[in-house]
Design an enzyme around this catalytic site. Structure first.
Site, PDB file in Angstrom:
ATOM      1  N   LYS A 180      26.173  71.607  20.691  1.00  0.00           N
ATOM      2  CA  LYS A 180      26.811  70.695  21.647  1.00  0.00           C
ATOM      3  C   LYS A 180      27.536  69.606  20.876  1.00  0.00           C
ATOM      4  O   LYS A 180      26.983  68.561  20.519  1.00  0.00           O
ATOM      5  CB  LYS A 180      25.764  70.087  22.578  1.00  0.00           C
ATOM      6  CG  LYS A 180      26.368  69.508  23.850  1.00  0.00           C
ATOM      7  CD  LYS A 180      27.005  70.597  24.702  1.00  0.00           C
ATOM      8  CE  LYS A 180      27.631  70.069  25.971  1.00  0.00           C
ATOM      9  NZ  LYS A 180      28.355  71.090  26.710  1.00  0.00           N
ATOM     10  N   SER A 226      30.740  74.552  29.880  1.00  0.00           N
ATOM     11  CA  SER A 226      29.774  73.503  30.199  1.00  0.00           C
ATOM     12  C   SER A 226      29.712  73.355  31.726  1.00  0.00           C
ATOM     13  O   SER A 226      29.346  74.292  32.412  1.00  0.00           O
ATOM     14  CB  SER A 226      30.151  72.196  29.497  1.00  0.00           C
ATOM     15  OG  SER A 226      28.999  71.405  29.310  1.00  0.00           O
TER      16      SER A 226
END
Length: 596
Positions: free
Chosen positions: A190, A389
């Site tokens: 991430k 996402s």
């Protein structure tokens, strides 16, 4: 004195009259544009469709004649208009071919891939495609390589050098301003927070970025190889030579182009190809003309509808000071999906997703409405450039998911980002703070400036934030596992915030199959078991008149910033996007940009 007053009054009257004339002419021009936009285009025999790209690509373009009146340098084209126009050109017997003039098109590779496939379908009808440019960018060459004849100006160039990414890191910049970033995340890959806490890519981010770029580049090599008859290895070797600055004859010698011509020679060639005499003018239809050409298909009388819902932009809890054409307002989208669920004429919904994500909370609310919608009718997701996402969060519950091989998706992860301006406010500005509170954490998140905390979060507060992010990640993973019928343990192996291309996502089970909007519509019709149907687009766009009343300040400001900042614009936009964002995010990096 009398003469002075007389001349001054005359000047004032002149200015006022000139202003009135300008306004009247402006109104006449706008009314003319609005009238012409509703007029059906008549296609004469031996016409050609000119795709003259010089601007940016959006999922849907919004009509705004003021852009033309104010002389904006770059237009905004709707991908839906481009695809529909190519399809109509293929069906219309009076249109003999397409002339590609790819000056510049701000678009990601998934959109270019979809247009390219539409052009290949056009070629399959036996009609010609001719491409000509003074200087092909790499993306525009990828698009133009489908042409029967690729023509370059004798002094022109073709961009062919491979792909790259150059993320910008803000840690030292915000440090000099006296601002510190505190990060809370789950997921090794991430990377959205890295620009605020580091000065270079982490090994994990470098790994995923390398694999992603390699996958996209290989797709480009394979596609151009198939069209130009040059092996992928040879094309890759050309890229290593940096073909952008070669002399034009070399492009012909190595097979990237077919011939060299000046503009007047190309026009003469097009006359010949379209059946026009040398002394006759070329019959050209542009995108604005093709939009108003009627399709040669029977009118549907069944009353059945397949709805296409466009979810494009950053996902926000509620739009504030931003046009809903530029973001996904969760409150609006949830309301719209409820309406589609209750509309018995709507037999299936195609959810067109082009989003890097955004608010984790907003994504959860939209996910819930997609689940409820799927209980009554099929929901097919068609992924565009991004569905990552939060963009994947709102997609994962669909009946079926389609993507382009170059779509960027996955990035299943959550992060929290807090900025402390302690040094800026106390040392630089000289401010002091005191607090009175009834409970231990009553001043959690205290801030004087928007999105800037007065002080760093302490250990107890940091633990609470990290726990909250952990819970959000577990929820996200479970939503994806349920939607894709994958065990949580297996899904976690491909989550961790990692971004995947559409091609890899199919292998991993995150996407069902590759394909664009046309295939998504076919899939939706098959799942709903309807043979004849109309396609309606949602959410409803503003009318041209309503758009004229909108000052479009943000749109014009963005256009100016893009023009003046160039390649630095993504970095500027990254900082701007932080303003007003939810502190818990499910999104890709703020300054994610593949250099073409």
């Amino acid at each position: 004195m009398k003469d002075f007053l007389k001349f001054t009054l005359a000047s004032l009257v002149g200015v006022v009259l000139a202003g009135v004339v300008f306004i009247v002419l402006g109104i006449i021009s706008v009314v003319g544009m609005m009238t012409s936009s509703d007029t059906e285009t008549v296609v004469k025999d031996n016409s050609i469709f000119v795709l003259d790209f010089k601007g940016n690509l959006a999922e849907r373009a919004q009509d705004n004649p003021l852009q033309q009146l104010l002389g904006e340098e770059f237009e905004t084209y709707g991908l839906n208009d481009v695809l529909s126009s190519i399809r109509k050109a293929a069906e219309n017997e009076n249109i003999k071919g397409i002339y590609l003039r790819p000056s510049y098109l701000g678009a990601s590779f998934a959109s270019l891939q979809e247009i390219r496939q539409a052009l290949l379908d056009f070629k399959a009808t036996g009609k010609f495609i001719v491409a000509y440019a003074d200087a092909y960018t790499q993306g525009m060459y990828y698009l133009s390589s489908v042409a029967d004849k690729v023509i370059v100006n004798p002094q022109g160039s073709i961009g062919w050098h491979g792909l790259g990414m150059q993320p910008v890191f803000f840690k030292n910049l915000i440090g000099k301003l006296g601002i510190e970033a505190q990060v809370f995340r789950v997921g090794t890959y991430k990377s959205a927070v890295e620009p605020f806490i580091g000065t270079e890519m982490s090994p994990a981010n470098r790994e995923q970025t390398t694999e992603m770029l390699t996958s996209i580049w290989q797709q480009l090599l394979n596609d151009v190889s198939a069209s130009r008859g040059i092996s992928a290895d040879t094309l890759n070797a050309y890229a290593d030579r940096f073909m952008d600055l070669c002399k034009a004859p070399e492009y012909v010698a190595c097979g990237l182009a077919d011939t060299l011509m000046y503009n007047d020679e190309v026009l003469a060639y097009l006359k010949q190809m379209s059946g026009r005499e040398e002394d006759e003018s070329l019959r050209s239809l542009f995108l604005e003309d093709m939009i108003n050409v009627k399709r040669n298909v029977p009118r549907d009388k069944s009353g059945d509808v397949i709805a296409v819902y466009y979810a494009s932009g950053e996902i926000v809890d509620q739009a504030s000071g931003t046009s809903t054409d530029e973001c996904i307002d969760a409150s609006v989208m949830c309301r719209d999906l409820r309406s589609l669920r209750d509309d018995d004429n709507v037999k299936a919904v195609v959810l067109r997703v082009n989003s890097p994500g955004g608010s984790a909370y907003a994504s959860e609310q939209i996910w819930r409405e997609v689940v409820r919608l799927k209980e009554k009718k099929p929901v097919v997701v068609s992924m565009s450039d991004y569905a990552a996402s939060g963009g994947y969060y709102i997609s994962c519950a669909a009946t079926r998911i389609l993507a382009q091989s170059t779509t960027l998706t996955g990035s299943i992860g959550i992060f929290g980002l807090a900025f402390s301006a302690d040094e800026l406010l106390t040392k630089t500005a000289g401010l002091s703070f005191d607090v009175v509170k009834t409970n231990r954490l009553s001043d959690f998140g205290a801030s004087t400036l928007p999105n800037l905390l007065n002080r760093p979060l302490n250990e107890a507060e940091q633990a609470i934030m990290q726990n909250y992010v952990n819970q959000g990640y577990e929820l996200f993973v479970n939503r994806c596992a349920d939607g894709r019928s994958i065990s949580v343990d297996e899904l976690k192996k491909i989550a961790e915030g990692r971004v995947w291309t559409g091609a890899k996502a199919v292998e991993l089970g995150l996407v069902d199959e590759l394909g664009g909007m046309d295939k998504a519509l076919e899939t939706a019709a098959a799942l709903a078991d309807v043979q004849s149907y109309s396609v309606l687009s949602y959410p409803k766009q503003k009318s041209m008149f309503s758009n004229l009343l909108d000052t479009q300040k943000k749109h014009f400001a963005d256009s100016e910033m893009k023009a003046h900042l160039g390649n630095l614009y993504p970095a500027f936009k990254a900082l701007e996007d932080l303003k007003g964002t939810n502190c818990i995010q499910a999104r890709m990096p703020f300054n994610f940009h593949i250099q073409q």
